[in-house]
Structure formats: C-alpha cells, structure tokens
Design a protein around this motif. Structure first.
Motif, PDB file in Angstrom:
ATOM      1  N   MET B   1       0.827  -1.200   0.000  1.00  0.00           N
ATOM      2  CA  MET B   1       0.000   0.000   0.000  1.00  0.00           C
ATOM      3  C   MET B   1       0.865   1.255   0.000  1.00  0.00           C
ATOM      4  SD  MET B   1      -3.061  -0.857  -0.407  1.00  0.00           S
ATOM      5  CE  MET B   1      -3.934   0.665  -0.041  1.00  0.00           C
ATOM      6  N   ALA B   2       0.257   2.383   0.320  1.00  0.00           N
ATOM      7  CA  ALA B   2       0.932   3.670   0.169  1.00  0.00           C
ATOM      8  C   ALA B   2       2.187   3.760   1.051  1.00  0.00           C
ATOM      9  CB  ALA B   2      -0.045   4.783   0.552  1.00  0.00           C
ATOM     10  N   GLN B   3       3.121   4.606   0.623  1.00  0.00           N
ATOM     11  CA  GLN B   3       4.339   4.842   1.391  1.00  0.00           C
ATOM     12  C   GLN B   3       3.961   5.429   2.754  1.00  0.00           C
ATOM     13  OE1 GLN B   3       7.464   4.268  -0.088  1.00  0.00           O
ATOM     14  NE2 GLN B   3       6.306   3.439  -1.791  1.00  0.00           N
ATOM     15  N   SER B   4       4.847   5.205   3.737  1.00  0.00           N
ATOM     16  CA  SER B   4       4.535   5.656   5.085  1.00  0.00           C
ATOM     17  C   SER B   4       4.443   7.180   5.158  1.00  0.00           C
ATOM     18  CB  SER B   4       5.577   5.119   6.059  1.00  0.00           C
ATOM     19  OG  SER B   4       6.865   5.541   5.649  1.00  0.00           O
ATOM     20  N   ALA B   5       5.260   7.878   4.367  1.00  0.00           N
ATOM     21  CA  ALA B   5       5.265   9.334   4.435  1.00  0.00           C
ATOM     22  C   ALA B   5       4.226   9.953   3.497  1.00  0.00           C
ATOM     23  CB  ALA B   5       6.651   9.865   4.107  1.00  0.00           C
ATOM     24  N   SER B  14      -3.440   1.278  -7.582  1.00  0.00           N
ATOM     25  CA  SER B  14      -2.639   0.256  -8.258  1.00  0.00           C
ATOM     26  C   SER B  14      -1.172   0.672  -8.140  1.00  0.00           C
ATOM     27  CB  SER B  14      -3.086   0.159  -9.721  1.00  0.00           C
ATOM     28  OG  SER B  14      -2.382  -0.856 -10.387  1.00  0.00           O
ATOM     29  N   PRO B  15      -0.257  -0.299  -7.975  1.00  0.00           N
ATOM     30  CA  PRO B  15       1.138   0.052  -7.653  1.00  0.00           C
ATOM     31  C   PRO B  15       1.801   1.000  -8.653  1.00  0.00           C
ATOM     32  CG  PRO B  15       0.775  -2.308  -7.429  1.00  0.00           C
ATOM     33  CD  PRO B  15      -0.479  -1.742  -8.019  1.00  0.00           C
ATOM     34  N   GLY B  16       1.454   0.925  -9.924  1.00  0.00           N
ATOM     35  CA  GLY B  16       2.113   1.751 -10.935  1.00  0.00           C
ATOM     36  C   GLY B  16       1.433   3.080 -11.200  1.00  0.00           C
ATOM     37  N   ASP B  17       0.448   3.439 -10.382  1.00  0.00           N
ATOM     38  CA  ASP B  17      -0.340   4.645 -10.677  1.00  0.00           C
ATOM     39  C   ASP B  17       0.467   5.927 -10.499  1.00  0.00           C
ATOM     40  OD1 ASP B  17      -2.449   3.044 -11.207  1.00  0.00           O
ATOM     41  OD2 ASP B  17      -3.725   3.747  -9.574  1.00  0.00           O
ATOM     42  N   SER B  18       0.177   6.920 -11.340  1.00  0.00           N
ATOM     43  CA  SER B  18       0.812   8.217 -11.181  1.00  0.00           C
ATOM     44  C   SER B  18      -0.027   9.152 -10.320  1.00  0.00           C
ATOM     45  CB  SER B  18       1.118   8.852 -12.536  1.00  0.00           C
ATOM     46  OG  SER B  18       0.082   8.665 -13.449  1.00  0.00           O
TER      47      SER B  18
END
Lengths: 413, 108
Positions: B1-5, B14-18
C-alpha cells in the motif's frame, strides 16, 4: 482513524476450507440452489403465477416474459432460465392465447430431466382453479426438492456475474476494484466469470482488447463497444456528464475504467451474448446491446435485466456493487450486495453483504475485501444465504431484444 | 500500500499509478504529505479527486487503476491536483467549456 488494519469480523470462512455442495443436473452442471421456477408467458398470466408461487415464496420464484408478440431472444432466455442449474422444477403458466411457444419450452425443460407442468388459464377454469392447481403442484415439488441430495462441488464449477448499480463516486475506487480482485481469485481457481454493460466500457476498448486471448477476439471486443457507442448515441445517451467532473473524474476513459475494474486483471477468454453458456472457466465479456437497428429502446432498462441475462448464461450468483444503496436481489440466483460507500453501508447495513467502504476509511485493503467477496461466494455455494435472499428479494425483468449469433472468433479456446 | 510518508487520506489504487485518489474531502490550504513532500492543497477537493504521486511530463500518459486515463496537458508535479486543467482524454474531449479548445482532435 485507526492505523492498524482491522481484522475481518464478518468473514465467515476461507474458501479453501469451505465445503461447496451442489445439486447435480443432467447437463453436468450443478446448482447452488434448488428452486421451482414459476414462469408466466405473458403479463396476463403474471398475477396467477405470483399467487401460485405465494404458497412457498422461499421455494418458488416467479420469472416470466410480459409480451404477447413472439421474440426469439425471449424464448431462448426463458429456455435457459428454466434449465438454469439452480432450478429443480418448472411450473409454466400460460393465459392461452399469447404467442409464446409453451410446448417447446415444456419440451426443453422435460428433456433436461426436470419435473415440468403447464397450466393454461383459459383451459383450467380461470384464476381461482388455476391457482389452486398450481399451488398443489408447487407444494408437492417443494417437498421433493427440499429432500434432494447434494454432491460436492468445486469452485471451478461456479459461474459468477457482476454488475454495478446505484453507483456514486465510491463505486469505482472501492467496490468495483474489490469485485475485480474476487474475479481474479475465482478465475485463478478455474471458475467462470462474466462482466457486461459494454456501454459503460466506452473508452476502455484498447485496454480491454490488450487482455484478449487472441487478436481476433480483441477485434470482437472492440467491435462490441463500438456497437454500444453507436446504439447509445442514437438514443442520445452515454456522454460524460458535468456531475462526473465534480466527482473528480476527468476523462471518459477514467469513468469507464471505474466500471471496468469489476472485471479484474485476468486474460479475457471470450465474448458471449445473453444465453450463451461459456464453454469453460475463464473471464467472459457479455455483449448485451441488441444487433441491428435501434428498435427496442435501452438495452437494459434496469440492473435486474442485466442480472437476468447473466443468469441465462449460467451465472449461479451475481456480485452487485452499489454506492448509493440498491436493495434488489434476484429470482433464481442469489445476489451479493457490496457496499462501496461506508456511510451508505451504515444506513443500509441490513441490505448489504460486504462493506467495501472500509477501504475508504483505511480499515481494509482492496485485496482484503476482494478476498472476503471470494469467501462469501464460496459460503453461498455452501448453503449460506445473502442479505437480499433473507429479505425475500426476487426481482426479475425480461424485455424484447434481438441478437445475431456470435462469430467463431468470440470463443477462441 | 501507500508509502509511510504519505497522508492516509490518499488512496493508491494500483502500484504503478501516477495519481492518488482522495479518500475524503480536504479544505483549501490544508497541508498534506505526498511521498515525504509537504504540499498545500490549492482548492477544496472532494472524495474521488486525484493528487499526482509522481512527476508527469506534458504529453505523457497519466496512470490510474494501472491503466492510462489520458495525457498530461502540461507538466504535472507530485502533489498537484490532477483534473481538467492538466489532463486530457486520449479518447474524446471531455464535455466542458475547455472542450472547444482541446487540441486532441486536430493534432496528430
């Protein structure tokens, strides 16, 4: 808001551990329910059919076609529905002077090995006596069907459809992607999954075509969406509305992708039309837009028309994603209600089976909710009832259409 | 999922989303963290709106759901609101007052 991912509290079972069971049918398919279809063949017989089924609403489900004029699509749909794997017996209710070929329908059902009885109101003494005769037959069959043995069933034997209805801005970001994850898990397990509503895929043709099993199928998928675009354009419908932009959607392909996410990521094995039975497991697009000139109005006038068409292609159950809160179920095949919007879920929780709105609240991931949906499908096939079943929802609608048969490129493998 | 920061109100589909998608509404002037960078939200945004996750150069495709949803009209920086002003359809111009000046139909 909690930072931890909340453990699933509603998750009944894990698919692997669940024992699926089905009612074996002569064509090799298995049903996850064993109901009596009470089928009226014209609106004039609808009341009598409803009263007959009223003797045992859990066991007897009303389906039918309202039109008096003949329609080959409606005939095919009724034949497929009356031999649906969830159906164990069929009561046909005819007024007598409608054009529907009731003899042929009764023959198709009898050849499938199911008990079938036809009552013609004009020959049976009218409303009261037809209802009495029908109720007696239904009561006797219901007792037999309740005692019918089941056999073990594998996930790969399941056929599952998906629709979204009563959508809002949350449908495309929670419920639909979660349904897509469930579809991927089902397809990986060998099951058959069907998605549809080509009118909502305008702008996704190339993305979808890239998933086709063969280049020729890719061409068929593109053509089906182009047909939908033409059809809707003739009706003056189908453009991107200003309200969509207010909800954060920028382009038509983005809007369509939200609906398209229900299909998951699996390769697309084929293109079918309503009533075509997929030949093997995999993911199939159903083309629901009539062929030829625009003659019958909107392809599907409500969500239940879509559900009925996927049932006619063998769907045992339907994943129904809703943001605003549709409450419908279906005759014959259970509907799994997936709430995309967490606020709506709290308002209408008695009508919902899965709360995908937790994704928005940071309490579950798309993958987790997808896993819950997969497990819920397995639980349904193990005898558990969905919310709409418990509440007695048995909506059904079938109207006029016409189709050309699919071409050889549509089922390449 | 999303980065911690990254602000928990931003959802990565989706992992490749901009782009991220807003889980909730945010007010103009609110500060959000996007992959470790603090950005100030320019206008009030509702649930479902998009915030850029990575830089997208003008003409490059914007990815959501792991698929292109159109092309950047201008350079997009992480944290930018992504909408009609900086994203256009590769399919057909979106109905809006800007549609008449959309170059999508006339350039190759």
């Amino acid at each position: 808001m909690s930072d931890t991912i909340e453990a699933d509290t509603r998750q009944p079972t894990h698919g692997k551990a669940t024992t699926l069971r089905g009612y074996p049918r002569s064509d090799g398919r298995k049903g996850i329910r064993n109901v009596i279809a009470v089928a009226y063949l014209v609106e004039c017989a609808h009341h009598v059919a409803r009263e007959i089924a009223g003797i045992d609403r859990a066991a007897a489900h009303v389906i039918g076609f309202p039109g008096c004029f003949p329609n080959p699509y409606a005939q095919k749909m009724m034949e497929r529905l009356c031999t649906h794997p969830n159906v164990g017996a069929v009561m046909i209710v005819s007024l007598g002077c409608e054009s529907f070929d009731r003899e042929r329908l009764a023959r198709v059902v009898a050849e499938s090995g199911r008990p079938v009885e036809t009552l013609v109101i004009q020959n049976a003494g009218g409303t009261r006596s037809t209802i009495a005769a029908g109720q007696g037959w239904v009561r006797a069959r219901a007792a037999e069907l309740a005692a019918a043995p089941t056999v073990p069933m594998d996930v790969s034997e399941l056929v599952v459809g998906t629709v979204c209805g009563g959508s809002d801005g949350t449908s495309g970001i929670t419920g639909n992607p979660a349904a897509g994850v469930a579809f991927d898990k089902l397809v990986a397990a060998g099951a058959t999954c069907i998605f549809e509503e080509t009118g909502e895929l305008i702008g996704c043709e190339e993305i979808m075509a890239a998933r086709a099993a063969t280049p020729a199928l890719a061409e068929e998928l593109r053509a089906s969406v182009e047909k939908a675009a033409r059809y809707y354009a003739t009706l003056g419908f189908g453009s991107f509305a200003a309200g969509n932009a207010e909800g954060g959607l920028t382009t038509i392909e983005e809007k369509s992708l939200g609906a398209y996410m229900k299909s998951g990521q699996s390769p697309i094995s084929g293109l079918i039309k309503p009533g075509d039975i997929p030949p093997r497991g995999g993911l199939y697009l159903m083309d629901v837009v009539p062929d030829g000139e625009v003659r019958f109005g909107f392809p599907n006038i409500s969500d239940n028309a879509e559900i009925v068409e996927m049932m006619a292609s063998g769907a045992h159950c339907t994943l129904f994603v809703t943001g605003r809160g549709s409450v419908v179920g279906s005759a014959l095949a259970p509907v799994i209600k997936i709430a995309a919007n967490p606020h709506m879920y709290r308002r209408l929780s008695e009508d919902m089976d899965i709360n995908a709105g937790r994704i928005l609240e940071g309490e579950a991931s798309v993958a987790e909710v997808g896993g819950e949906i997969f497990d819920f499908v397995c639980a349904l096939a193990s005898g558990q009832q969905s919310a709409s079943e418990v509440l007695g929802h048995q909506e059904f609608i079938l109207t006029y259409k016409s189709f050309e048969p699919i071409g050889p490129a549509c089922l390449p493998v | 999922m999303a980065q911690s920061a990254t602000d928990p109100r931003l959802l990565l589909l989706s992992p490749g989303d901009s782009v991220y998608v807003l889980r909730d509404q945010v007010a103009a002037g609110e500060v959000m963290e996007v992959k470790g960078h603090r950005i100030t939200v320019p206008v009030a945004l509702g649930l479902g709106h998009k915030i850029a996750r990575v830089p997208v150069a003008a003409g490059e495709r914007v990815i959501k759901y792991g698929a292109p949803i159109g092309s950047a009209r201008i350079d997009i920086a992480p944290g930018d609101h992504v909408h009609l002003h900086n994203l256009r359809s590769d399919y057909t111009p979106t109905h809006s007052r800007d549609a008449a000046s959309d170059k999508g139909k006339t350039t190759t």
